[in-house]
Design a protein around this motif. Structure first.
Motif, short mmCIF file in Angstrom:
data_model
loop_
_atom_site.label_atom_id
_atom_site.label_comp_id
_atom_site.label_asym_id
_atom_site.label_seq_id
_atom_site.Cartn_x
_atom_site.Cartn_y
_atom_site.Cartn_z
N UNK A 1 0.85 -1.18 0.00
CA UNK A 1 0.00 0.00 0.00
C UNK A 1 0.89 1.24 0.00
N UNK A 2 0.68 2.13 -0.96
CA UNK A 2 1.54 3.32 -1.05
C UNK A 2 0.78 4.47 -1.68
N UNK A 3 0.87 5.63 -1.09
CA UNK A 3 0.28 6.84 -1.68
C UNK A 3 0.98 8.06 -1.10
N UNK A 4 0.62 9.23 -1.59
CA UNK A 4 1.17 10.46 -1.04
C UNK A 4 0.15 10.98 -0.03
N UNK A 5 0.56 11.25 1.20
CA UNK A 5 -0.43 11.61 2.21
C UNK A 5 -1.08 12.98 1.98
N UNK B 1 -6.56 8.59 1.56
CA UNK B 1 -6.44 7.85 2.81
C UNK B 1 -7.77 7.24 3.27
N UNK C 1 -0.18 14.92 -9.45
CA UNK C 1 1.14 15.15 -8.85
C UNK C 1 2.15 14.11 -9.37
N UNK C 2 1.70 12.85 -9.40
CA UNK C 2 2.58 11.79 -9.93
C UNK C 2 2.89 12.05 -11.41
N UNK D 1 -3.41 13.70 -6.31
CA UNK D 1 -2.36 12.70 -6.17
C UNK D 1 -1.88 12.19 -7.53
N UNK E 1 -3.76 13.98 0.17
CA UNK E 1 -4.22 14.45 -1.15
C UNK E 1 -5.48 13.70 -1.57
#
Lengths: 263, 305
Positions: free
Chosen positions: B85-89, B133, B99-100, B96, B91
């Motif tokens: 599990x991975x993301x940018x907090x 999230x 941004x990527x 998100x 957003x």
């Protein structure tokens, strides 16, 4: 986007994200209150003869920067989750699978902290200098203290760099923003307290070298041409600061990885 | 067609443990499954291809570029969906993914436009303004796919894309992956320990075990060698019957409960199995011709019984 500019995307987003927090904005605004007070002091000392006892000297600017150290500490604490939050949600592997280097990642995290710290130190101090010129109606004070603008810049940048690197290094060691905040506060207060204890016990002022805050004071004293005898030579203070920044960079180089390897 | 990923005697070591040892193989364009049990070295291989781990020896070439010499150019042309599990907090999904996209080199306006497009494509269009999230596990898998797709990469690395998904979500994810590979013209490498996932989505497979490649090739050709497969259930001493099959040159492995899959590589047929059962004094309670599956290929390669 040209290669090597991803740090700017990160920094811009990070800064915008910080400024969406109401508490953070309030903190930044409160950090400017001393500026308002000093601006009033400059105005009255320049305009009202009876208030001449408030007249500004070079020491006024150093005192202002000393006062702002509290806000440097609070802003640094407020941004303590910079890398820890990314570690908490495994974002590092996402970042580093994009076309950006580890140096760019750290730069993208460092710049917002530096901008905020310089925004509560260098910027208001430089504006005070400008106000002094404006309110006094002449450049006599500025010309007599030509070193002031470089001194303000140098001291602010040193303080911001040390705080930002130390906080990022601690942030890279944890997944919890709160833990990083406590660690950072611990480092600042513990080293200062330990310095005082050792100074009393041994009678030597050289123990100031273990306290980053005191080392910044030594450098600031030299830059602002203070006549007070420093506890350690200025070169030693610069060396300690450089070592602390170097150690933080070493920690960051070890911890900023796309893959966490446990052996 | 040129291979999209070439490994030349690649070795990666974590401490004293060799995750990959002298791996040399080429991944053709199209959909390639990277199959193997947990700990086989699949994720390490992908990370080495992305330059996230530095090989102890050997070389990796992605889309003709050396990963060690030009890691940024490689990463600009690939998309990576990590296993965990991975993301940018902090957003929402649009921010998100955009941004990527920006981090991958897209201008801001293009990144935002692409973010909307890929979020609709992966089925998150209706919830694209919700904070990531707050997403469920399945939605987080989808958004990981979206962030990997946003900059329109030439090659996609998908590391266990159906992890933590419910059956419906898993089927939808596999359909997405299949669509990407077969209708969007993207090359992809799908790492999984789930054989049906690979079989459903990929044309080629590379099977890994203990840090080495044990089998590679087109799934159709690997599944379709000369010979037949039978599902057999017997009453009697199963172990003795299995060893008799082995002595007769037949391969067998357990599939589910007491059913064994027997692979007959030559002209011998069901009658031979009955004859062997009679010799071993066991009763054949069930015998059904079957088709070779990727599981047969996998079990044969990895040697699991």
């Amino acid at each position: 986007m040209p290669c090597g500019r991803a740090w700017w995307v990160m920094a811009r987003t990070e800064l915008r994200s910080s400024l969406t927090s109401r508490w953070f904005v309030v903190l930044l605004l409160v950090a400017w209150l001393p500026f308002v007070v000093r601006a009033a002091q400059i105005y009255f000392s320049s305009s009202v003869a009876q208030a001449s006892f408030l007249s500004v000297t070079a020491q006024t600017f150093r005192d202002f920067l000393d006062q702002q150290s509290l806000f440097v500490f609070l802003v640094t604490i407020a941004m303590a989750g910079s890398i820890a939050n990314d570690r908490r949600v495994n974002a590092l592997q996402l970042y580093l699978s994009k076309p950006l280097t580890r140096v760019e990642y750290v730069t993208g995290k460092l710049v917002p902290v530096l901008v905020c710290l310089l925004g509560v130190t260098c910027l208001p101090a430089a504006l005070l200098l400008l106000l002094q010129v404006a309110f006094s109606g002449g450049t006599t004070f500025l010309l007599a203290n030509l070193y002031l603008l470089p001194a303000i810049t140098l001291v602010s940048v040193l303080e911001a760099l040390l705080s930002a690197f130390a906080m990022l290094a601690l942030s890279s060691l944890s997944r919890s923003r709160r833990f990083v905040s406590i660690m950072y506060a611990g480092v600042i207060f513990f080293t200062a307290a330990l310095h005082q204890v050792l100074r009393v016990v041994t009678g030597s002022r050289a123990w100031a070298a273990i306290s980053p805050g005191d080392m910044l004071d030594v450098v600031a004293g030299a830059v602002f041409r203070s006549r007070i005898e420093p506890p350690v030579p200025v070169a030693a203070a610069v060396l300690v600061i450089a070592l602390l920044i170097g150690a933080s960079m070493w920690v960051l180089a070890r911890r900023i990885r796309g893959v966490e390897i446990v052996t | 067609m040129n291979p999209v990923l070439v490994l030349e005697t690649l070795s990666v070591r974590y401490g004293q443990h060799w995750a990959l040892r002298d791996v040399s193989t080429a991944f053709p364009a199209g959909a390639v499954g990277l199959l193997g049990p947990n700990g086989a070295g699949k994720s390490t291989l992908i990370r080495a291809a992305l330059g996230l781990v530095v090989p102890d020896s050997g070389r990796v070439r992605v889309l003709g570029l050396d990963t060690q010499r030009a890691p940024l150019q490689v990463r600009a042309r690939v998309g990576y969906m990590p296993e965990s599990d991975a993301h940018i907090p902090g957003m929402n999904a649009v921010s998100y993914v955009a941004y990527c996209g920006e981090l991958s080199g897209l201008p801001r306006t293009d990144a935002i436009q692409r973010a909307h497009e890929v979020l609709y494509y992966v089925g998150l269009g209706d919830v694209r303004y919700r904070n990531v999230e707050q997403y469920s596990s399945g939605m987080k898998q989808r958004i990981k796919l979206a962030q990997a797709l946003v900059h329109d990469p030439d090659l996609l690395f998908l590391d266990e894309p159906t992890n933590g998904m419910d059956p419906k979500g898993r089927d939808e994810m596999l359909e997405l992956v299949r669509d990407i590979a077969h209708n969007k013209g993207l090359s992809l490498i799908l790492s999984s320990h789930l054989l049906p996932d690979v079989e459903h989505t990929c044309d080629h497979v590379i099977v890994m075990d203990k840090g080495a490649v044990v089998v590679s090739g087109a799934i159709a050709s690997l599944k379709g060698p000369g010979g037949r497969v039978f599902e057999v259930r017997i009453k009697g001493d199963t172990a003795r019957f299995a060893s008799a099959l082995g002595a007769a040159g037949l391969e067998c492995h357990d599939s589910e409960e007491d059913v064994m899959r027997v692979f007959i590589p030559d002209e011998r047929g069901a009658s031979f199995l009955f004859q062997l059962a009679a010799e071993q004094r066991v009763q054949v309670r069930h015998l059904r011709p079957s088709v070779p599956t990727l599981e047969d290929v996998f079990v044969k390669a990895v040697g699991e019984k």
